[in-house]
Design an enzyme around this catalytic site. Structure first.
Site, short mmCIF file in Angstrom:
data_model
loop_
_atom_site.label_atom_id
_atom_site.label_comp_id
_atom_site.label_asym_id
_atom_site.label_seq_id
_atom_site.Cartn_x
_atom_site.Cartn_y
_atom_site.Cartn_z
N TYR A 69 -1.17 -8.17 -11.19
CA TYR A 69 -0.26 -8.04 -10.06
C TYR A 69 1.08 -8.75 -10.32
O TYR A 69 2.14 -8.13 -10.24
CB TYR A 69 -0.88 -8.65 -8.79
CG TYR A 69 -1.95 -7.82 -8.14
CD1 TYR A 69 -3.24 -7.76 -8.66
CD2 TYR A 69 -1.69 -7.09 -6.99
CE1 TYR A 69 -4.23 -7.01 -8.05
CE2 TYR A 69 -2.68 -6.33 -6.36
CZ TYR A 69 -3.94 -6.30 -6.89
OH TYR A 69 -4.92 -5.55 -6.29
N GLU B 211 0.84 -1.21 0.00
CA GLU B 211 0.00 0.00 0.00
C GLU B 211 0.87 1.25 0.00
O GLU B 211 0.54 2.25 -0.65
CB GLU B 211 -0.98 -0.01 1.18
CG GLU B 211 -1.89 -1.25 1.27
CD GLU B 211 -2.56 -1.66 -0.04
OE1 GLU B 211 -2.76 -0.80 -0.92
OE2 GLU B 211 -2.87 -2.86 -0.20
N1 BES Z 1 -5.77 -1.26 -4.75
C1 BES Z 1 -5.80 -2.58 -4.25
C2 BES Z 1 -7.15 -3.02 -3.79
C3 BES Z 1 -8.24 -2.98 -4.84
C4 BES Z 1 -8.01 -3.37 -6.15
C5 BES Z 1 -9.51 -2.59 -4.50
C6 BES Z 1 -9.03 -3.33 -7.10
C7 BES Z 1 -10.52 -2.55 -5.44
C8 BES Z 1 -10.28 -2.91 -6.75
C9 BES Z 1 -4.80 -2.77 -3.12
O1 BES Z 1 -3.63 -2.03 -3.25
C10 BES Z 1 -4.38 -4.20 -3.15
O2 BES Z 1 -3.82 -4.60 -4.13
N2 BES Z 1 -4.67 -4.97 -2.10
C11 BES Z 1 -4.32 -6.36 -2.01
C12 BES Z 1 -3.12 -6.56 -1.15
C13 BES Z 1 -1.85 -6.79 -1.84
C14 BES Z 1 -0.73 -7.10 -0.86
C15 BES Z 1 -1.86 -7.74 -2.97
C16 BES Z 1 -5.47 -7.10 -1.36
O3 BES Z 1 -6.42 -6.43 -0.92
O4 BES Z 1 -5.43 -8.30 -1.26
ZN ZN Z 2 -2.44 -2.69 -4.86
#
Ligand code: BES
Ligand code: ZN
Length: 622
Positions: A398, A312
């Site tokens: 990702y 984050e």
């Molecule tokens: N921005 C994302 C969360 C998100 C993505 C919310 C798409 C809504 C739509 C956040 O930065 C994220 O990627 N969170 C991941 C954690 C990460 C360590 C892979 C999660 O929530 O699992």
């Molecule tokens: Zn993210």
């Protein structure tokens, strides 16, 4: 080779049409005509009716400000009651403006079309939200950590900001904002803005966000939140019962900020605070500027999941500073962020920790690729009008995105690649970008300056090809190889489960151990593992997410009560969906069980989580 060549052509041919990838099919807004540049919110938070009520004033910049005659402003809304719209027709002079709401669309909501007397500088909209707003979760006291006060939080990404503010809900538009927020006295309001560590819970708050942000980063939370500092510019907001555990787990936050600054330049958002939300938060974390929203499920006591904070935080460069112009290019946010995240982890926690995390992530990507159609295995996604932008939320954006950057890093060396990436952030700071922008920058700043290291076709295979290119070098980890060896010894009967020395295992080792178990493992074998390691009832969501599906598939029913308890407590989609999916795929009895648990858990879930579990169970309905 012919295929690669065709891919290379198609990936680079789009450069000429750079503007089309920036078009956002998930918004009704027309940013080519007019853009919101600043937003002033004035909201009352009403827990009794579960609504926000108030006003927003949008300051507008018209592409053609001199043009005369009537004009139209189209905004995004979803489940909003629009009460009045006014246009500013002179210094402090407001005039009513007519408006219409379009037909509701399941995913996009409704367009709000405002008829204006001319290209006015500002509009004012009085509105209220619906208790079912998809971007807000209203929690009764019983579902919070203290059990005493209600709690509210927003989750705007990807296109839920429109459910609590009428606006241009597209990442291609950025605006500054200010807000006045009134809450019941005794509750603290926080926003993705200039939260003050010494704020008192007066019930009347003012915020300013001077750096321009896209709508999906607009955020608000209200609850009985307390603050503890981690460093002069970083700290933690949380309900009192979780605050100290969070401070201990995330003690390295300042070290992470410093590590990222050393790699990619100054942190540009002033403070960096974390807000720890209840376990129903639908994501692991959300990179709301200056205030990341964080699930409590990563507080496991050994810091093994703090890469979430690195992630984050990394968004403060990749995503928040340099933003995907549309959700088709989501990998520019998340792939870059996963790459930066892992560099931070390596710097602060060492190369072996970073390697373990990459091995686990890459295994997850391979698994995800098995069930994704080829057209969704590419980084630069095709437009999906009518589709849900959150469909892009998978390991391709990702982990394949991250892996592509690792590939470039390996070919060019860190001495070259690190300054390259820093320059990407510097040159595009506070801008929205497309894959084509990145490809043009890549060719100019890397490929052309260091010829012969990477070919266009190799790049195209990553960007526009399905699956994993053969230039992908898998990560390796000595500690995870030791886990493989131990698992094999146990499966071959050379040791009992108890005989494996797991005393120093951290989350990634457990995860890797579980993911490598054979598909036909028996309930009897799980009984032995559980007896030795007590996985059933684990407080660690990453372990639970892998263990419970295995128990379902093997018919190891001893885990059921704890499994149900986990589903009732946790609302993080990534952790609970695999468990629901395993149940739904197993048998009719398991589906009935899943529906029962869901029924009990649903009131505590976020609307986003509720919708995804419902969709999953509906898809398996008999
Ligand atoms: N921005 C994302 C969360 C998100 C993505 C919310 C798409 C809504 C739509 C956040 O930065 C994220 O990627 N969170 C991941 C954690 C990460 C360590 C892979 C999660 O929530 O699992
Ligand atoms: Zn993210």
């Amino acid at each position: 080779m012919r295929l690669l060549f065709a891919l290379a052509l198609s990936a680079f041919a789009t450069v000429a049409l750079a503007s089309s990838r920036a078009d956002d099919e998930h918004s009704h807004a027309q940013p080519q005509l007019v853009r919101i540049t600043d937003m002033a919110l004035d909201l009352r938070v009403d827990f009794a009716t579960r609504t926000l009520q108030g006003e927003v004033v949008h300051t507008l910049a018209w592409a053609d400000p001199k043009a005369t005659g009537p004009a139209e402003l189209v905004l995004d809304t979803r489940d909003l009651a629009i009460e009045r719209v006014q246009a500013r027709v002179g210094e402090g002079r407001w005039q009513r403006a007519a408006f219409t709401l379009g037909e509701p669309d399941e995913i996009l909501g409704r367009r709000l079309v405002i008829s204006l007397p001319g290209r006015v500088e500002a509009v004012r909209i009085r509105y209220r939200t619906s208790p079912e707003a998809s971007g807000l979760q209203w929690m009764p006291p019983a579902l919070t950590a203290t059990g005493r006060q209600p709690l509210l939080f927003s989750q705007s990404q990807a296109i839920h900001a429109r459910s609590w503010v009428p606006l241009q809900d597209t990442p291609s538009v950025r605006f500054t904002y200010s807000a006045r927020v009134r809450t019941p006295a005794g509750l603290m309001a926080l926003m993705s803005a200039d939260n003050r560590p010494d704020a008192q819970p007066t019930g009347d708050y003012r915020f300013r966000m001077p750096q321009p942000i896209p709508s999906y980063l607009l955020a608000i939370a209200v609850g009985d939140f307390r603050f503890k500092p981690l460093s002069p510019r970083a700290g933690i907001w949380a309900e009192a019962p979780v605050l100290d555990r969070a401070v201990a787990e995330f003690a390295d936050t300042e070290a992470m900020i410093a590590a990222t600054e050393a790699l990619y330049g100054p942190y540009r958002w002033e403070r960096y605070d974390l807000l720890i939300l209840p376990a129903s938060f639908p994501y692991g974390g959300m990179e709301n500027p200056r205030l990341s929203f964080i699930t409590p499920t990563v507080i496991v006591g050994d810091k093994s999941l703090v890469s979430l904070i690195a992630h984050e935080l990394a968004h403060s460069w990749s995503g928040n500073l340099v933003t995907n112009a549309s959700w088709k290019d989501f990998w520019l946010n998340e792939g870059f962020t996963s790459y930066v995240e892992n560099r931070i982890v390596e710097q602060v926690f060492g190369a072996e920790q970073a390697a373990m995390e990459n091995v686990v992530a890459q295994a997850g990507l391979r698994e995800a690729l098995r069930s994704l159609p080829p057209e969704r295995q590419v980084l630069a996604l095709p437009a999906t009008p009518g589709g849900d932008p959150e469909d892009a939320t998978n390991d391709v954006a990702y982990i394949k995105g991250q892996w592509f950057l690792i590939f470039l890093e390996q070919r060019f060396g860190r001495e070259v690649f690190d300054p390259f990436l820093r320059k990407w952030f510097d040159e595009h700071a506070f801008k929205s970008v497309t894959t084509d922008d990145f490809l043009a920058f890549l060719r100019r700043e890397l490929l052309a300056k260091h010829p012969g290291k990477v070919s266009d076709a190799e790049v195209a295979a990553w960007i526009a090809g399905p699956g994993l290119p053969d230039t992908a070098v898998p990560a390796t980890s000595a500690r995870l190889e030791a886990v493989d060896a131990a698992r094999t010894r146990w499966l071959e009967g050379q040791t009992t489960a108890r005989g494996i020395d797991t005393s120093r295992w951290i989350t990634q080792e457990w995860v890797h151990f579980l993911e490598g178990l054979p598909a036909d493992i028996s309930a009897q074998q799980l009984l032995e593992i559980d007896g030795a390691f007590r996985l059933t009832g684990t407080a660690n969501g990453e372990i639970a997410q892998r263990w419970y599906p295995i128990t379902v598939r093997a018919g190891y029913f001893e885990a059921r009560p704890a499994l149900a308890q986990f589903l009732r407590k946790v609302g993080r989609r990534k952790l609970i969906l695999p468990i629901y999916r395993a149940l739904a795929e197993q048998s009719e009895g398991d589906r009935v069980f899943a529906r029962q648990v869901f029924q009990q858990a649903a009131p505590g879930y976020h609307p986003i989580t509720r919708a995804s579990v419902q969709a999953l169970l509906d898809a398996r309905a008999p």
